[in-house]
Design a protein around this motif. Sequence first.
Motif, PDB file in Angstrom:
ATOM      1  N   MET A   1       0.886  -1.134  -0.066  1.00 29.79           N
ATOM      2  CA  MET A   1       0.029   0.135  -0.040  1.00 29.79           C
ATOM      3  C   MET A   1       0.872   1.205  -0.066  1.00 29.79           C
ATOM      4  O   MET A   1       1.986   1.353   0.461  1.00 29.79           O
ATOM      5  N   VAL A   2       0.247   2.208  -0.412  1.00 27.13           N
ATOM      6  CA  VAL A   2       1.159   3.691  -0.745  1.00 27.13           C
ATOM      7  C   VAL A   2       0.263   4.662   0.050  1.00 27.13           C
ATOM      8  O   VAL A   2      -0.840   4.718  -0.048  1.00 27.13           O
ATOM      9  N   ILE A   3       1.013   5.641   0.849  1.00 27.09           N
ATOM     10  CA  ILE A   3       0.403   6.574   1.579  1.00 27.09           C
ATOM     11  C   ILE A   3      -0.096   7.753   0.342  1.00 27.09           C
ATOM     12  O   ILE A   3       0.793   8.269  -0.262  1.00 27.09           O
TER      13      ILE A   3
ATOM     14  N   HIS B   1      -2.015  11.841  13.622  1.00 27.98           N
ATOM     15  CA  HIS B   1      -1.102  11.553  12.533  1.00 27.98           C
ATOM     16  C   HIS B   1      -1.538  10.354  11.853  1.00 27.98           C
ATOM     17  O   HIS B   1      -1.062   9.445  11.910  1.00 27.98           O
ATOM     18  N   ALA B   2      -2.712  10.681  11.056  1.00 27.66           N
ATOM     19  CA  ALA B   2      -3.345   9.758  10.094  1.00 27.66           C
ATOM     20  C   ALA B   2      -2.612   9.921   8.770  1.00 27.66           C
ATOM     21  O   ALA B   2      -2.696  10.786   8.326  1.00 27.66           O
ATOM     22  N   GLN B   3      -2.376   8.460   8.134  1.00 26.27           N
ATOM     23  CA  GLN B   3      -2.000   8.425   6.908  1.00 26.27           C
ATOM     24  C   GLN B   3      -2.646   7.338   6.194  1.00 26.27           C
ATOM     25  O   GLN B   3      -2.718   6.311   6.491  1.00 26.27           O
ATOM     26  N   ARG B   4      -3.459   7.749   5.159  1.00 26.63           N
ATOM     27  CA  ARG B   4      -4.338   7.018   4.365  1.00 26.63           C
ATOM     28  C   ARG B   4      -3.529   5.996   3.319  1.00 26.63           C
ATOM     29  O   ARG B   4      -2.508   6.242   2.768  1.00 26.63           O
ATOM     30  N   LEU B   5      -4.127   4.744   3.476  1.00 26.15           N
ATOM     31  CA  LEU B   5      -3.518   3.407   2.855  1.00 26.15           C
ATOM     32  C   LEU B   5      -4.433   3.012   1.830  1.00 26.15           C
ATOM     33  O   LEU B   5      -4.014   2.572   0.715  1.00 26.15           O
ATOM     34  N   THR B   6      -5.745   3.001   1.955  1.00 24.31           N
ATOM     35  CA  THR B   6      -6.800   2.643   0.919  1.00 24.31           C
ATOM     36  C   THR B   6      -7.822   3.762   0.789  1.00 24.31           C
ATOM     37  O   THR B   6      -8.178   4.471   1.710  1.00 24.31           O
ATOM     38  N   THR B   7      -8.552   3.769  -0.321  1.00 20.36           N
ATOM     39  CA  THR B   7      -9.785   4.434  -0.409  1.00 20.36           C
ATOM     40  C   THR B   7     -10.890   4.073   0.398  1.00 20.36           C
ATOM     41  O   THR B   7     -11.589   4.774   0.907  1.00 20.36           O
ATOM     42  N   SER B   8     -10.835   2.915   0.919  1.00 18.65           N
ATOM     43  CA  SER B   8     -12.083   2.152   1.765  1.00 18.65           C
ATOM     44  C   SER B   8     -12.059   2.540   3.040  1.00 18.65           C
ATOM     45  O   SER B   8     -12.802   2.247   3.798  1.00 18.65           O
TER      46      SER B   8
ATOM     47  N   VAL C   1       3.971   1.159   2.471  1.00 17.08           N
ATOM     48  CA  VAL C   1       3.684   0.364   3.841  1.00 17.08           C
ATOM     49  C   VAL C   1       3.071  -0.996   3.218  1.00 17.08           C
ATOM     50  O   VAL C   1       2.230  -1.098   2.430  1.00 17.08           O
ATOM     51  N   ILE C   2       3.942  -2.139   3.592  1.00 18.82           N
ATOM     52  CA  ILE C   2       3.751  -3.484   3.184  1.00 18.82           C
ATOM     53  C   ILE C   2       2.874  -4.063   4.423  1.00 18.82           C
ATOM     54  O   ILE C   2       3.535  -3.994   5.647  1.00 18.82           O
ATOM     55  N   VAL C   3       1.742  -4.664   4.390  1.00 18.86           N
ATOM     56  CA  VAL C   3       1.271  -5.496   5.219  1.00 18.86           C
ATOM     57  C   VAL C   3       1.281  -7.145   5.242  1.00 18.86           C
ATOM     58  O   VAL C   3       0.689  -7.375   3.931  1.00 18.86           O
ATOM     59  N   LYS C   4       1.753  -7.787   6.131  1.00 20.66           N
ATOM     60  CA  LYS C   4       1.649  -9.174   6.184  1.00 20.66           C
ATOM     61  C   LYS C   4       1.057  -9.794   7.191  1.00 20.66           C
ATOM     62  O   LYS C   4       1.127  -9.114   8.405  1.00 20.66           O
ATOM     63  N   ASN C   5       0.599 -11.141   7.203  1.00 24.64           N
ATOM     64  CA  ASN C   5       0.457 -12.031   8.207  1.00 24.64           C
ATOM     65  C   ASN C   5      -0.960 -11.025   8.767  1.00 24.64           C
ATOM     66  O   ASN C   5      -0.859 -11.153  10.065  1.00 24.64           O
ATOM     67  N   SER C   6      -1.782 -10.702   8.012  1.00 27.96           N
ATOM     68  CA  SER C   6      -2.748  -9.929   8.768  1.00 27.96           C
ATOM     69  C   SER C   6      -4.252 -10.869   8.849  1.00 27.96           C
ATOM     70  O   SER C   6      -5.257 -10.250   9.575  1.00 27.96           O
TER      71      SER C   6
ATOM     72  N   GLY D   1      -7.264   2.484  -3.431  1.00 28.16           N
ATOM     73  CA  GLY D   1      -6.007   3.447  -3.160  1.00 28.16           C
ATOM     74  C   GLY D   1      -5.082   3.233  -4.428  1.00 28.16           C
ATOM     75  O   GLY D   1      -5.244   2.975  -5.655  1.00 28.16           O
ATOM     76  N   LEU D   2      -4.043   3.957  -4.281  1.00 24.98           N
ATOM     77  CA  LEU D   2      -2.550   4.020  -5.040  1.00 24.98           C
ATOM     78  C   LEU D   2      -2.018   2.604  -5.060  1.00 24.98           C
ATOM     79  O   LEU D   2      -0.699   2.613  -4.896  1.00 24.98           O
ATOM     80  N   ASN D   3      -2.518   1.618  -5.018  1.00 29.32           N
ATOM     81  CA  ASN D   3      -2.015   0.214  -4.743  1.00 29.32           C
ATOM     82  C   ASN D   3      -1.862  -0.725  -5.895  1.00 29.32           C
ATOM     83  O   ASN D   3      -1.906  -1.987  -5.635  1.00 29.32           O
ATOM     84  N   GLY D   4      -1.519  -0.346  -6.965  1.00 31.49           N
ATOM     85  CA  GLY D   4      -1.421  -0.974  -8.208  1.00 31.49           C
ATOM     86  C   GLY D   4       0.004  -1.684  -8.310  1.00 31.49           C
ATOM     87  O   GLY D   4       0.246  -2.683  -9.144  1.00 31.49           O
TER      88      GLY D   4
END
Length: 415
Positions: free
Chosen positions: A294-296, A323-330, A383-388, A398-401
């Motif tokens: 994901m991209v801020i 200190h909120a930073q968006r990762l997805t449109t949703s 920002v990479i999220v794993k094991n969620s 989001g900008l997550n292509g």
Amino acid sequence: MGVQHISNGSGRQSGTWCRRGILAALGAVPAGAALAGCGSSADASAGTDGKSATASVKSAARKATITVTPASGTRKAEFTSPVEVTVTDGTLASVTVAGNDGSTLAGGFNDARTKWTSARNPYSGTKYTVTAKARGASDETVATFTTRSPGETFIGYFTPEADSTSGVGMPVSINFTHAVRDRAAVQKAITVTAEPAVEIVGHWFGDTRLDFRPETYWAKGTTITLSLRLKDVAGADGVYGVQSKDVTFHIGRAQISTVDLSTKRMVVRRDGATLATYPVSGGDAQHTTWSGIMVISERFEQTRMESSTVGLGDEYDIPDVPHAQRLTTSGTFVHGNYWAATSVFGHENTSHGCVGLHDAKGAGDTSVDGYTFYESSMLGDVVIVKNSGERTVEPSNGLNGWNLSWADWKAGSAV
């Protein structure tokens, strides 16, 4: 002296006398006299030459005629066809086409130089002056016409902002104000280039969004140029673009943060070196956090978060999330959290899907992790999220292509 009659051999005098015969009999034929002889081939030749000379004079007197399309004086000319200049009874020496907006139309001649055609169509809503001259002519032909304005129009809103600096994950994303039916035409009118050079490909997410990215993250320090040449490009029947501009962006340092929700830690690496490690809390079992790259895309020192906006009814309404930073449109953010106990971070996943760091109410405490991470970040950071426990986020959310393989990304191009 007298001239003796000459017999024709029958005893009768000839009834027809020729001047040439008389001169021959006298033994004197002056030079050039044959041109005046009666009934001779010289007479026919002289008559033909006279006609040729007259035709030649008439041909030379013909004046070259220049025709301009659209016709001079047209007030609502079409802008969907090139400008043409033709000449009859001559050849073209020069053609210039200038718009009242300061633009000019380049073009070229055919092999015979009897026709000139503009290399592109004229712009809409523009007055043009055409100046043409035929070879050998003393005067120029000047024509003017005005193209009609388009009916319905569209523009593309682009991310990032002009002259901004972003992280290495920032794609060039364009959102159109009208559905695009002719994707190929619109994509051909948009180019994205980079220095240092790298292959950049566009990918359509539906009919109103076109993103561009390279195969891997941008190199730090890259300069990106977006060239929009959408003016008068038909995105759909009767709907035309209006933009013609160049925009430059910059890529800063390379910061990649990896969130492992099995260990509940986020490791931040900048330019390949570990910058920081933070204890975090992710989504609980009922509200798992999206996994993937994901991209801020937005940053807020403080913002309101309300559960009803993400389909969770009235479960929460926090007016001052720090200190909120968006990762997805949703609605997925990485943000500070002042309402959970400090012991939660690094030990429990308790959120509604966001990634939280310990923070303080009011966003003014510089010693807490939420503040430190926010200050070290910028738009476009990865920002990479794993094991969620959740599936990979949709590339269009989001900008997550970056979650698409390079082959799948290129398959979404229209050109």
